[in-house]
Write an enzyme that holds these catalytic residues in place. Structure first.
Site: not given
Ligand code: ADP
Ligand code: ASP
Ligand code: MG
Length: 824
Positions: A681, A685, A609
């Site tokens: 980054d 994601k 998560e």
């Protein structure tokens, strides 16, 4: 007059001078006026004496040196504990004994043979030495009231060696005691354990661990009120602590339970020990010399205890012999023939099991007797084997017996189910089963190599919360150490309210590791880690994934690709993985498939998560939407806390570079801010989000618009910060263009499910756009789905920072616990 109390101290309780001091204080702490102290030999001395005899048989030249070392060890003890003439007298006695031993050894050396009687003779000296030392020492301290007397057990106990071990001649022994013991009170008798005299008046022993027996015999003879057996553990434990670190002290046992446990290998008590005490109903307490205030274990006739199962033990080095054949069915007397043949040859049978079909009988014998037993059986059934009524006699040599013991098992359904359930879950194969009609004991035969696993799994099913979870943290940085704190703050509550026992049992950096058991203290792990061992991930994971604990979770708080590439191995082994590390989730698709396959194979969970939006419920939201049949069409988001901050704060009144430097100074960026500005980054994601909604997305597929110009990609981080002003003209131009359109700038990731397209870059957004109203490091994720169509579902809030990220990790850890059955 006070009744007698017997205190017996084992070898580990008299290992060195400080041990003798401890023992003396314990004895002095007994305020009774009639106390008998039975002592074992100093730790290791009996073994050393027996090794001398074995060495002499082999004509080993070293034995003289070893005998001298024993003499020296005792002389040194005397020098430390006694004074004046006592030291010399004691040393002279030991010296004389050693001369005597030397003579015996010489005979053994010359004849190259010894006998049990001779071994007993030599082995018994250890107790004489420790006893004579202690009686002088206790006297010299002068803190016990009354007389302190040496009572030589050889002058009291008459024992005969029989087929079932030594047995006591009670009448003679009682008479002897009447003659030898002093009756005036107060009195303290100091008695050497283990030794006795045979009918021929020669010194003999009561068998290995026989000092326990001595204590019980003296308890019987003296009609003692209590016998205290002092050892180096807190009492009788639910399993051998060397095999099961989680073993717990059993409060109370019946004599029967204690006998079964002792028989099945719980070395802390000797099976025969109890018989003389049982006859007189004398309670026995097992206590720890090194923690004398503990309650210990009470062994008595009718104990009160809540446990159904009192202990679980194993006996190694067993062979299982199986006799099989249709010819045995309905033929009376087969078992009788089998066991009489074995009896005639002096082979002791440890366990017997026969199915009701009578098609086979199997039994277990000690491994050294297996070959002999096989010959005996083949011989006894020679004709049947020839004529095929018995088809085979098989020997399985590498077996162990696991015994589950407890009076409370009788009449309690479900105990066996729990035993077999635990073994099944641990993948242990059970070869034979026996349960006595007393239901006090269930014995199982398993392969030796599975014995420890079997013991631990059965133990944990009775003695641990089924939700005991071993946790290992990799990377105690900002997020990792925050996770430790959060875990510590909730540990007690989770234990109390949910019976969830979360144990942080290891922390490792890339250089140092700290392993703990049962769990480490959250308060002082940092200095301990600095002093820890050099890190080794395999050792670390092995420790976390301990056989004796039902579940293990590795929490990876690093950003390391090397750590991430180990996940499949861990998952396949049944270890759960929880991480905020994006490396695994965004690695290539083959790795992704391997990861999923490994988790399926190991029945383990992989939760991540905190890889997107830190603690915000992003992955969980996607899972809930998909599982309930919603169709996610598009995800848009501000997914970098750093970039969010930069564009929230920068309004064009100062240069972009100034805002960036300030943010970097406050620690809001990666050490090298280009890691944020490059957009990679955010790209990672998006890959993780894309895969979560079922797209086969890779990092190469993501169209990234980086904020770092080509000219600044190659320099060092320091140079970059010096030259970051070069960014300003570019950024100014973009902001001007946006303002001209009445827009603001935001760095946004977009994922389109229909086309599979993923883009990351700086976009101009209307001032009324939801992404315009975010503050500081907020992340925002908008889900456009078939249900949330015109008005998307938005998850928004701080998307960076150790506290919220650790919270996300912790939530995943608890999710794993719920998956394995914890009631949260
Ligand atoms: P002593 O020297 O006091 O006679 P022992 O070494 O003979 O002590 O017995 C104590 C040891 O027995 C403990 O240190 C422990 O390692 C071992 N042990 C094996 N099984 C058990 C058990 N179920 N409960 C307690 N101790 C056990
Ligand atoms: N010293 C003997 C042994 O080691 C007896 C005992 O300690 O109980 O077996
Ligand atoms: Mg012992």
């Amino acid at each position: 007059m006070d009744p007698w109390r017997v205190h017996k101290f084992g070898g580990s309780s008299v290992a060195d001078a400080s041990c003798f001091e401890r023992v003396a204080s314990i004895v002095e702490g007994d305020r009774g006026s009639r106390v008998a102290v039975v002592l074992s030999a100093c730790k290791g001395v009996t073994d050393a004496l027996l090794a001398l005899v074995a060495g002499a048989e082999l004509q080993d030249a070293e034995i003289e040196g070893r005998l001298q070392a024993l003499e020296r060890r005792h002389a040194e003890l005397a020098a430390a504990l006694l004074a004046g003439a006592d030291v010399r007298d004691y040393a002279n006695e030991v010296h004389a004994d050693c001369r005597h031993i030397r003579g015996i050894l010489e005979v053994v050396r010359l004849t190259r043979a010894s006998s049990p009687a001779l071994r007993d003779l030599v082995a018994g000296f250890g107790e004489l030495w420790s006893g004579r030392l202690f009686v002088r020492y206790l006297g010299r301290r002068g803190r016990r009231a009354g007389r302190i007397e040496w009572l030589d057990a050889r002058d009291v106990i008459q024992a005969e060696q029989g087929a079932l071990g030594p047995h006591v001649r009670w009448q003679e022994s009682r008479d002897n005691l009447g003659r030898a013991a002093h009756t005036a009170t107060p009195v303290t008798l100091v008695i050497p354990g283990f030794v006795a005299r045979g009918p021929d008046q020669v010194q003999t022993t009561l068998g290995r661990n026989g000092s326990d027996f001595s204590a019980s015999i003296f308890g019987h003879l003296l009609e003692a009120a209590e016998i205290h057996i002092w050892t180096d553990v807190d009492g009788v434990l639910s399993a051998d602590p060397r095999l099961v670190p989680d073993a717990t002290v059993i409060d109370a046992l019946s004599y029967h339970e204690a006998m079964e446990l002792a028989y099945f290998g719980a070395r802390v008590i000797h099976p025969q020990t109890m018989a003389p005490a049982i006859v007189k109903g004398i309670p026995i307490r097992i206590r720890n010399t090194f923690a004398p205030d503990g309650p210990g274990t009470l062994i008595c006739d009718r104990p009160a205890s809540n446990h159904q199962v009192k202990g679980i033990t194993t006996i190694d080095r067993i062979a299982l012999i199986n006799l099989e054949g249709a010819g045995m069915i309905g033929v009376p007397g087969t078992a009788q023939r089998l066991f009489s043949a074995l009896r005639e040859h002096g082979i002791s049978v440890i366990l017997i099991s026969q199915g009701s079909s009578e098609h086979s009988i199997c039994f277990a014998v000690p491994l050294p007797e297996a070959a002999h037993a096989e010959r005996v059986v083949r011989d006894a059934f020679r004709d049947e084997l020839v004529h095929g009524q018995i088809q085979s006699v098989d020997v399985a040599p590498d077996c162990a017996i696991l015994a589950v013991v407890g009076d409370g098992m009788a009449g309690t359904p479900g105990v066996a189910a729990r035993v077999f359930g635990a073994l099944g879950q641990a993948g242990v194969n059970v070869r034979a089963i026996a349960q006595g009609a007393s239901e006090r004991n269930i014995s199982l035969v398993v392969d030796t190599k599975q014995a420890a696993r079997a013991l631990r799994s059965v133990h944990s099913s009775f003695y641990l919360s089924p939700h005991t979870v071993s946790i290992g943290l990799i990377g105690p940085g900002a997020v990792g150490s925050q996770f430790i704190d959060q875990l510590a703050s909730q540990r007690e509550r989770l234990m109390r309210d949910c019976s969830l026992d979360l144990r942080l049992r290891g922390i490792t950096t890339s250089t140092r590791m700290l392993l703990g058991d049962p769990a480490m203290s959250a308060a002082d792990w940092r200095p301990a880690l600095d002093r820890g061992d050099s890190a080794d991930l395999s050792t670390f994971v092995e420790h976390i994934h301990a056989d004796h604990l039902p579940h293990a979770i590795i929490v990876d708080c690093t950003a390391s690709a090397e750590v991430a590439c180990r996940y499949p191995g861990w998952l396949a082994a049944g270890i759960h993985v929880v991480t905020p590390n994006k490396r695994a989730g965004s690695a290539d698709l083959t790795f992704q498939a391997a990861l999923r396959a490994a988790a399926r194979e190991g029945g383990s969970h992989y939760l991540y998560e905190a890889t997107v939006g830190a603690g915000l419920p992003v992955m969980q939201t996607i899972r809930d939407l998909r599982r309930t049949g919603d169709d996610i069409r598009r995800i848009e988001g501000i997914l970098s806390g750093t970039l969010s901050y930069l564009f929230n704060v920068w309004d064009g009144r100062q240069p972009f570079s100034a805002v960036l430097r300030d943010a970097s100074g406050k620690g809001y960026t990666e050490p090298d801010p280009r890691d944020d500005l490059s957009g990679v980054d955010v790209g990672r994601k998006l890959v993780i989000l894309g895969r979560e909604i079922g797209l086969a997305l890779s990092l190469e597929d993501v169209e990234i618009d980086p904020l770092v110009p080509d000219g600044l990609t190659a320099c060092t981080a320091g140079e970059f910060l010096d030259r970051v002003g070069e960014l300003d003209p570019l950024m100014d131009a973009r902001l001007r263009s946006a303002s001209a359109n009445g827009c603001i700038l935001r760095y946004v990731g977009v994922l389109d499910a229909a086309t599979g397209r993923a883009t990351v870059g700086l976009v101009e957004l209307d001032r009324m756009h939801p992404f315009a109203n975010v503050t500081l490091t907020d992340n925002v994720v908008r889900f456009i789905t078939s249900r949330y169509d015109r008005n998307p579902l938005v998850v928004q809030g701080p998307g960076a920072g150790p506290v919220v990220t650790a919270g996300g990790v912790f939530a995943d850890v608890l999710r794993v616990c719920a998956y394995v059955g914890a009631k949260l």
